[in-house]
Design a protein around this motif. Structure first.
Motif, PDB file in Angstrom:
ATOM      1  N   ARG A   1       0.830  -1.217   0.000  1.00  0.00           N
ATOM      2  CA  ARG A   1       0.000   0.000   0.000  1.00  0.00           C
ATOM      3  C   ARG A   1       0.857   1.257   0.000  1.00  0.00           C
TER       4      ARG A   1
ATOM      5  N   GLU B   1       0.365   0.993  -4.066  1.00  0.00           N
ATOM      6  CA  GLU B   1      -1.066   1.279  -4.260  1.00  0.00           C
ATOM      7  C   GLU B   1      -1.411   2.745  -4.001  1.00  0.00           C
ATOM      8  N   SER B   2      -1.000   3.239  -2.853  1.00  0.00           N
ATOM      9  CA  SER B   2      -1.340   4.634  -2.540  1.00  0.00           C
ATOM     10  C   SER B   2      -0.629   5.627  -3.450  1.00  0.00           C
TER      11      SER B   2
END
Lengths: 243, 438
Positions: free
Chosen positions: A106, A110-111
Motif C-alpha cells: 500500500r 497502491e497509494s
C-alpha cells in the motif's frame, strides 16, 4: 510553484519540503504523524517566510478523495507532485507476515499510484511535474527486499507509462529517481554494501533538476554504474549471491 | 526497533566502548523507544566531558532529528532539545536576540545544556542555563508529553538532572535583547591567582564577558600569572563569516600520541601568555566570542588517546587565597604540570548537584597519567576541606565519596527525587552508575 509532498516529515521528504519552502514555493506537506507535521510547519514558517499547509494521511489506509479535496481547496491545481514516502521491512525476504506485506504494497505502490492518478488531470492542466522516489532495489529482482523492490519497480513502470501518456497530451513530465542508500531510518543500523548519501544533498539535486530533467535518474549518479554491473551478472551466478 | 552499535567516548577519553544506539527521526519512533521496556538515555551532540549519554545495558537515544524551532514571540523561544546552541542562536540573532547563557562550543545540544545546567562565560552576571528555561516537555513512556513549568517538581528534577528523569523533547527559553553585534575584548595582565580574582571582581559589574587565563604550568616565580579576558558589547557589526567549527565527535581520539605533556606544557603556556597577555582592542564577532572553543577544538585531540581530565571547582571567596597557595604547594609536591587554567566568578546558591553557588570557579586541565590522577585525588581532598564543589559534568574521575562529601545533602536530595519519580531505572548512564544515582 504549488507543490504537494507526500512523505514530508522525515528523511528526504523533509529536506525537499524545507528547500521548496526556502525557494518560495507553496507547499502542501503530508505524512502520517500530525506531531511531526506540526513541528515541521512551525519551524519552516518561523525560519522562512513560507506558508506551509499540512495534512496527516496514512498511506496504508489512504482516503484519496479527502486528500484531493484538501489540497485542491488549499492550493488549487498543483504544479508539482512529490511522491517520497516509502516503507520497507527487514523481514522482506521470501514469505512475509501478511500485515507487513499489505503495508509494503500500500505504501510503496497502491497509494502512490492512487495519488498520481487522482492528481494527474491537475498536473496535466498546469504542465506540471511528477517526481517519484524510486529505489535501486528495482534494478534487479532479488531475494532481499523482494516485495519492496517489486513495488518500487511497479511504481516506476507506472510512472514511465504516465510519462508516455503525458508527452502526447501536455508538457507535463515525470521524473523517477532510483535512489541509492541514504542516511535515513531505512538504512539505520544496517551494514550497507555501498556508502549512504546525505538526503539533504539528494534533495538539492532533485530540486535543481526540476523543469530540467525527466525519465529515470540515479541519485547519487554513480549508482548507474553499479546498476550496469548488477544487470550484467549472468542469472546462474546471480542466483548464488546472497543480498 | 533497529539498534546500531556505535563507539562512544567521553570527551576526556576516560570512558569509551561500544554501545547500543538508536536515532529516531519521527515521533512514532521515539514513542516506541521510550515506551519499550529498555533502559535508555538521551544523547544530544554526545560531546560531554563525561559519560552522560551512554552506559552499559543502556540504549542511547540520539535526538539530532528533534532539532526544530517551534515557537518564538520575541521574548521566549521554544525549541526541540536536539537543536544545537548555534542553530538556535543563529535564528535569534536575525531577530536581535540572544540566548542568555551559552557553552563555549556551538554544537552542544539544548537538551545537553539543560541536563547539565551549564554555565557560560560570565556566570556572575548571566547565571546558569536553566535559570532562563521556563518550560519543558518530556516524553513519557505512555507516548504523551509531560509539560512542566519552572517551579514544578518535575521541572526542578530535570534541570541539571543529567537526563535521568526522561527524554526532553523541547524547552522554552527566555531570550535577551542583543546588546551589541560584536564584542571588544581586552586582556588585563595579572601577576598571580589572587590578583586575578581581584581584577575579576573589579570588572564584574562593568563587563559583559569576563574570565581569565592563568599559567599554572609550574609552581614558582610568577605562578598563576596570566591575564583577564574582559569584553564589552559593541555596536560594530562584524560579519559572522566564519562559522567554522573544529569537529569534535564523541568517539575515541584518532591521534594516539599526546602532544600536551610535561615537556610541552610550560613551553606552550609561555608562548601563549607572551602573545596574548597585553592584547587590547580585539574585535570579536558574536560567533567568535560566544564559542571560543569552536576553532580550538583540536586542543582536546592534542591529548591523544590517553586523554585528559578537567577539574573545575567552585571555591568560597573567603578561602581563595589559601586555596591558591595550597594548590601551588600540591603541584610542587607532585611535580605536576597543568595544561590550562581558567577562572570565572560565580554567583548563586547551591542546588543539589548543580555546579552553582557563590565563589570562584577554577578549571584546570591535566594530561591523564598516574601522577596526574594521584595529584587530582589529593586536590579533591583539598576541595572538600575548603568547602568547594567539583563540577560533575566536567570530571569523569569524580567518585561517589567525593561527590557525597562535597555536595552533602544536595546529593541525597537529588537521589531521593529520582527515586520518588518511580522511573524504575528506565533512564541510566555511566555517570548515573558511577555516582549511584539510580
Amino acid at each position: 510553484m504549488k507543490c504537494l509532498v507526500v512523505g514530508a516529515s522525515a528523511g528526504l521528504g523533509l529536506y525537499i519540503t524545507r528547500q521548496l519552502a526556502e525557494l518560495g514555493h507553496e507547499v502542501f506537506a503530508c505524512s502520517s504523524d500530525q506531531r511531526d507535521l506540526d513541528a515541521l510547519k512551525i519551524s519552516i514558517e518561523l525560519e522562512t517566510n513560507a506558508n506551509i499547509s499540512i495534512l496527516s494521511i496514512d498511506l496504508a489506509n489512504l482516503n484519496i478523495l479527502k486528500l484531493y479535496e484538501k489540497v485542491k481547496s488549499t492550493l488549487g491545481c498543483i504544479d508539482a507532485l512529490f511522491i517520497i514516502a516509502g516503507f520497507s521491512d527487514l523481514q522482506d525476504s521470501g514469505q512475509l507476515n501478511t500485515n507487513i506485506a499489505d503495508k509494503i504494497r500500500r505504501i510503496n505502490f497502491e497509494s502512490p499510484t492512487s495519488i498520481i492518478n487522482q492528481f494527474l488531470q491537475d498536473i496535466k492542466s498546469t504542465s506540471g511535474q511528477i517526481i517519484i522516489a524510486g529505489s535501486v532495489a528495482s534494478i534487479r529482482p532479488r531475494g532481499g527486499n523482494t516485495l519492496y523492490g517489486s513495488c518500487k519497480s511497479g511504481l516506476e513502470f507506472y510512472g514511465l507509462g504516465i510519462q508516455h501518456y503525458l508527452q502526447r497530451h501536455s508538457k507535463a513530465s515525470v521524473t523517477i529517481y532510483r535512489l541509492g542508500y541514504m542516511k535515513t531510518n531505512m538504512t539505520f543500523g544496517q551494514k550497507l554494501l555501498f556508502p549512504a548519501a546525505d538526503p539533504n544533498r539528494i534533495a538539492t539535486t532533485i530540486i535543481k533538476n526540476l523543469n530540467r530533467k525527466s525519465g529515470v535518474i540515479y541519485a547519487p549518479s554513480w549508482w548507474k554504474a553499479i546498476s550496469l554491473v548488477v544487470n550484467s551478472i549472468p542469472q546462474f551466478i546471480f542466483n548464488k549471491l546472497n543480498f | 526497533m533497529i539498534l546500531d552499535q556505535r563507539v562512544f567516548s567521553s570527551l576526556d577519553q576516560s570512558e569509551s566502548g561500544t554501545f547500543n544506539y538508536v536515532e529516531p527521526d519521527r515521533f512514532r519512533s521515539l514513542d516506541k523507544i521510550v515506551g519499550s521496556d529498555q533502559t535508555i538515555i538521551a544523547r544530544g551532540s554526545g560531546l560531554s566531558y563525561i559519560a552522560a549519554s551512554f552506559g552499559e545495558s543502556t540504549i542511547s537515544v540520539g535526538m539530532k532529528f528533534f532539532n526544530k524551532i517551534l515557537a518564538f514571540d520575541g521574548q521566549t523561544i521554544t525549541v526541540q532539545a536536539g537543536a544545537t546552541v548555534w542553530e538556535v542562536q543563529k535564528f535569534l540573532l536575525n531577530h536581535g536576540k540572544t540566548l542568555p547563557v551559552q557553552p563555549g562550543y556551538p554544537r552542544i545540544s539544548i537538551g545537553g545544556c539543560i541536563a547539565c545546567n551549564v554555565h557560560g562565560k560570565n556566570q556572575y552576571v548571566e547565571g546558569l542555563f536553566c535559570d532562563w528555561v521556563t518550560e519543558l516537555w518530556i516524553q513519557s513512556s505512555e507516548g504523551a508529553q509531560i509539560n512542566t513549568k519552572k517551579g514544578e517538581f518535575m521541572f526542578d528534577c530535570t534541570s541539571g538532572g543529567f537526563g535521568l528523569t526522561g527524554v526532553i523533547i523541547c524547552a522554552s527559553i527566555h531570550v535577551h535583547d542583543l546588546k551589541g553585534t560584536s564584542i571588544i575584548e581586552e586582556h588585563i595582565p595579572t601577576a598571580n591567582l589572587v590578583e586575578t580574582v581581584d581584577i575579576l571582581f573589579e570588572n564584574s559589574e562593568k563587563k559583559d564577558l569576563l574570565y581569565s587565563w592563568n599559567n599554572l604550568s609550574k609552581p614558582g616565580l610568577n605562578y598563576g600569572a596570566g591575564f583577564v579576558i574582559a569584553g564589552s558589547y559593541s555596536k560594530e557589526i562584524l560579519p559572522i563569516h566564519n562559522e567554522k567549527c573544529y569537529p569534535l565527535i564523541g568517539e575515541p581520539n584518532k591521534y594516539k600520541w599526546s602532544l600536551i605533556n610535561s615537556l610541552s606544557i610550560p613551553f606552550i603556556n609561555k608562548i601563549y601568555q607572551r602573545i596574548n597577555a597585553r592584547k587590547k582592542n580585539l574585535h570579536r564577532s558574536i560567533y567568535e566570542y560566544s564559542y571560543p572553543a569552536a576553532n580550538q577544538g583540536f586542543y582536546f585531540d592534542l591529548f591523544g588517546r590517553q586523554g585528559f581530565f578537567e577539574i573545575q571547582a567552585l571555591i568560597p571567596r573567603a578561602n581563595w587565597a589559601l586555596y591558591a597557595s595550597r594548590l601551588e604547594v600540591l603541584q610542587q609536591s607532585y611535580g605536576q604540570k597543568i595544561a590550562l587554567a581558567s577562572i570565572k566568578l560565580f554567583k548563586g546558591t547551591r542546588n543539589k548537584l548543580h555546579f552553582s553557588g557563590d565563589g570562584i570557579s577554577i578549571a584546570i586541565d591535566l594530561s591523564r597519567s598516574k601522577n596526574s590522577l594521584a595529584f587530582a585525588k589529593k586536590l579533591d581532598e583539598i576541595n572538600s576541606e575548603m568547602g568547594a564543589i567539583s563540577c560533575i559534568h566536567k570530571d569523569s574521575r569524580l567518585d561517589l565519596q567525593t561527590v557525597r562529601d562535597q555536595y552533602g545533602k544536595g546529593y541525597f536530595e537529588f537521589k531521593d527525587e529520582l527515586k520518588s519519580l518511580n522511573l524504575k531505572g528506565k533512564y541510566k548512564s555511566q555517570l548515573a552508575t558511577r555516582l549511584d544515582l539510580i
